[in-house]
Design a protein around this motif. Structure first.
Motif, PDB file in Angstrom:
ATOM      1  N   VAL A   1       0.979  -1.130   0.047  1.00 31.07           N
ATOM      2  CA  VAL A   1       0.174  -0.122  -0.045  1.00 31.07           C
ATOM      3  C   VAL A   1       0.915   1.194   0.051  1.00 31.07           C
ATOM      4  N   PRO A   2       0.576   2.226  -1.048  1.00 26.11           N
ATOM      5  CA  PRO A   2       1.384   3.306  -0.944  1.00 26.11           C
ATOM      6  C   PRO A   2       1.508   4.224   0.251  1.00 26.11           C
ATOM      7  N   ALA A   3       2.472   4.820   0.677  1.00 28.44           N
ATOM      8  CA  ALA A   3       2.733   5.729   1.953  1.00 28.44           C
ATOM      9  C   ALA A   3       1.637   6.894   1.706  1.00 28.44           C
ATOM     10  N   GLY A   4       1.734   7.515   0.713  1.00 26.33           N
ATOM     11  CA  GLY A   4       1.125   8.795   0.273  1.00 26.33           C
ATOM     12  C   GLY A   4       1.369   9.724   1.347  1.00 26.33           C
ATOM     13  N   PHE A   5       0.196  10.548   1.802  1.00 26.56           N
ATOM     14  CA  PHE A   5       0.393  11.441   2.955  1.00 26.56           C
ATOM     15  C   PHE A   5      -0.575  11.290   4.105  1.00 26.56           C
ATOM     16  N   SER A   6      -0.372  11.878   5.256  1.00 30.10           N
ATOM     17  CA  SER A   6      -0.849  11.628   6.546  1.00 30.10           C
ATOM     18  C   SER A   6      -1.148  12.883   7.098  1.00 30.10           C
ATOM     19  N   ASP A   7      -1.698  12.712   8.379  1.00 32.30           N
ATOM     20  CA  ASP A   7      -1.926  13.734   9.290  1.00 32.30           C
ATOM     21  C   ASP A   7      -0.740  14.417   9.807  1.00 32.30           C
ATOM     22  N   ALA A   8       0.537  13.877   9.475  1.00 30.59           N
ATOM     23  CA  ALA A   8       1.705  14.465  10.051  1.00 30.59           C
ATOM     24  C   ALA A   8       2.236  15.530   8.948  1.00 30.59           C
ATOM     25  N   ASP A   9       1.354  15.531   7.812  1.00 27.06           N
ATOM     26  CA  ASP A   9       1.596  16.576   6.623  1.00 27.06           C
ATOM     27  C   ASP A   9       0.659  17.870   6.952  1.00 27.06           C
ATOM     28  N   ILE A  10      -0.053  17.720   7.935  1.00 33.93           N
ATOM     29  CA  ILE A  10      -0.778  19.226   8.326  1.00 33.93           C
ATOM     30  C   ILE A  10      -0.668  19.627   9.754  1.00 33.93           C
ATOM     31  N   ASN A  11      -0.830  20.824   9.844  1.00 35.83           N
ATOM     32  CA  ASN A  11      -0.444  21.501  11.165  1.00 35.83           C
ATOM     33  C   ASN A  11      -1.974  21.896  11.600  1.00 35.83           C
ATOM     34  N   LEU A  12      -2.782  21.432  12.393  1.00 33.98           N
ATOM     35  CA  LEU A  12      -4.073  21.770  12.529  1.00 33.98           C
ATOM     36  C   LEU A  12      -4.090  23.107  13.674  1.00 33.98           C
ATOM     37  N   ALA A  13      -2.888  23.390  14.232  1.00 33.19           N
ATOM     38  CA  ALA A  13      -2.737  24.551  15.225  1.00 33.19           C
ATOM     39  C   ALA A  13      -2.470  25.918  14.403  1.00 33.19           C
ATOM     40  N   ALA A  14      -2.117  25.591  13.000  1.00 32.67           N
ATOM     41  CA  ALA A  14      -1.851  26.764  12.393  1.00 32.67           C
ATOM     42  C   ALA A  14      -3.158  27.615  11.993  1.00 32.67           C
ATOM     43  N   PRO A  15      -3.023  28.885  11.975  1.00 25.93           N
ATOM     44  CA  PRO A  15      -4.548  29.724  11.626  1.00 25.93           C
ATOM     45  C   PRO A  15      -4.943  29.467  10.306  1.00 25.93           C
ATOM     46  N   GLN A  16      -6.207  29.817  10.096  1.00 30.21           N
ATOM     47  CA  GLN A  16      -6.815  29.647   8.859  1.00 30.21           C
ATOM     48  C   GLN A  16      -5.958  30.459   7.540  1.00 30.21           C
ATOM     49  N   LEU A  17      -5.435  29.718   6.778  1.00 27.46           N
ATOM     50  CA  LEU A  17      -4.733  30.466   5.543  1.00 27.46           C
ATOM     51  C   LEU A  17      -5.532  30.714   4.604  1.00 27.46           C
ATOM     52  N   TYR A  18      -6.730  30.126   4.321  1.00 24.31           N
ATOM     53  CA  TYR A  18      -7.671  30.401   3.053  1.00 24.31           C
ATOM     54  C   TYR A  18      -9.081  30.661   3.679  1.00 24.31           C
TER      55      TYR A  18
END
Length: 340
Positions: free
Chosen positions: A78-95
């Motif tokens: 199964v491909p590794a792909g992307f995961s929750d480790a690639d996002i920072n939910l603590a960062a303010p809204q960018l869009y």
């Protein structure tokens, strides 16, 4: 003396290269989409957009689960792909919230194109059924996104044109002219390709603007800014072509990027998104080129493809250098096996 008849086993039709490549590519893209939707939903407050984003997330997760099941059944990695480790939910809204709607619209518009192409290359019926289901769900989501964008007044409709009085046939080779001297008016196909190329590049500009605002790595930032400039130049070129035809150019309706300078996405996710946008740009500009019958348009598209391919090469080199690009499944290296 009696002999027991051998047990009949169901025939296992293994995945071919087209099914492997299609499923693998969609898994990578859907895992990326899941990251963006997870972040958007964390900040989303618009009561009309939230249900649509939740539905989009549900569809994405369902596709990931089904592809994973295909691979596990075949003992395929199964491909590794992307995961929750690639996002920072603590960062303010960018869009701003409306960008989530634009994202769902664009991803499903591109998804309809990609899934139709991929489905046409698959012959194992269960995989074909999966891609047909993807086409159906993307078409439905695209329609829902368009309706909501129209309600909110943020959808820029394609240009209108007068209906012809009668059927006509091309009588002169001058129909292909356009590089020098007088040009015939754009036909409906050429006009629609120009419009959707403008729309896609506006989306890319907004994406790149947000990325450029939060990236700290100077090398990556410079590459993102360069990509944003390429999209802006395409928008300017295509709008100029429209205005030369006495057609109104398309304009952005709203600025969808906040003032945040904290990155919610990993550099890997950002560069991988740009890598995919480059691939889409080359594909769709090439498609527009194949349908254009005016030499000036052919010249413009040829130049754009060369520029985007040069940029895509530099983007590719960056993600390979940083070890961010997951390798698609390779065929067996027979020559190496023989030599060993």
């Amino acid at each position: 003396m009696t002999f027991q008849k051998p047990q009949v086993k169901p025939t296992n039709i293994e995945l071919s290269c087209t099914e492997i490549g299609g499923l693998w590519g969609v898994y990578i893209q859907e895992s990326m989409t899941k990251c963006f939707l997870t972040y958007f939903l964390h900040h989303l407050q618009d009561g009309q957009i939230v249900p649509l984003a939740e539905e989009a997330m549900s569809i994405t997760q369902d596709r990931l689960d089904k592809i994973k099941a295909f691979f596990l059944a075949e003992n395929f990695p199964v491909p590794a792909g992307f995961s929750d480790a690639d996002i920072n939910l603590a960062a303010p809204q960018l869009y701003h919230d409306t960008f989530t709607l634009s994202f769902i619209y664009m991803m499903n518009r591109l998804g309809m194109i990609n899934f139709a192409f991929t489905a046409s290359n698959n012959v194992r019926l269960d995989v074909l059924d999966f891609f047909n289901e993807c086409i159906h769900s993307s078409t439905e989501m695209f329609g829902k996104a368009v309706r909501l964008m129209l309600e909110k007044g943020i959808y820029d409709r394609p240009p209108k044109m007068n209906y012809p009085d009668k059927i006509e046939f091309v009588e002169k080779t001058s129909f292909l002219d356009g590089l020098f001297g007088s040009k015939r008016p754009l036909n409906a196909i050429e006009l629609s390709e120009i419009f959707f190329n403008i729309e896609r590049n506006y989306f890319s500009v907004i994406v790149m603007l947000g990325f450029a605002q939060v990236i700290e790595d100077k090398k990556i930032k410079d590459l993102v800014i360069r990509g944003k400039k390429i999209s802006e130049e395409q928008i300017e070129l295509f709008n100029t072509l429209l205005m030369q035809e006495d057609l109104l150019g398309t304009v952005t309706v709203s600025m969808e990027v906040t003032s945040s300078n904290v990155s919610p996405f990993s550099d890997k996710l950002i560069m991988s998104m740009i890598h995919i946008l480059n691939s889409v740009d080359i594909l769709l500009i090439s498609h527009a080129l194949s349908l254009s019958m005016r030499t000036d348009l052919v010249a413009h598209y040829t130049k754009i493809i060369a520029e985007v391919m040069a940029y895509a090469k530099d983007t590719y080199d960056m993600v390979v250098e940083r070890k961010w690009l997951e390798q698609p499944p390779l065929t067996t290296n027979r020559k190496q096996l023989i030599e060993n």
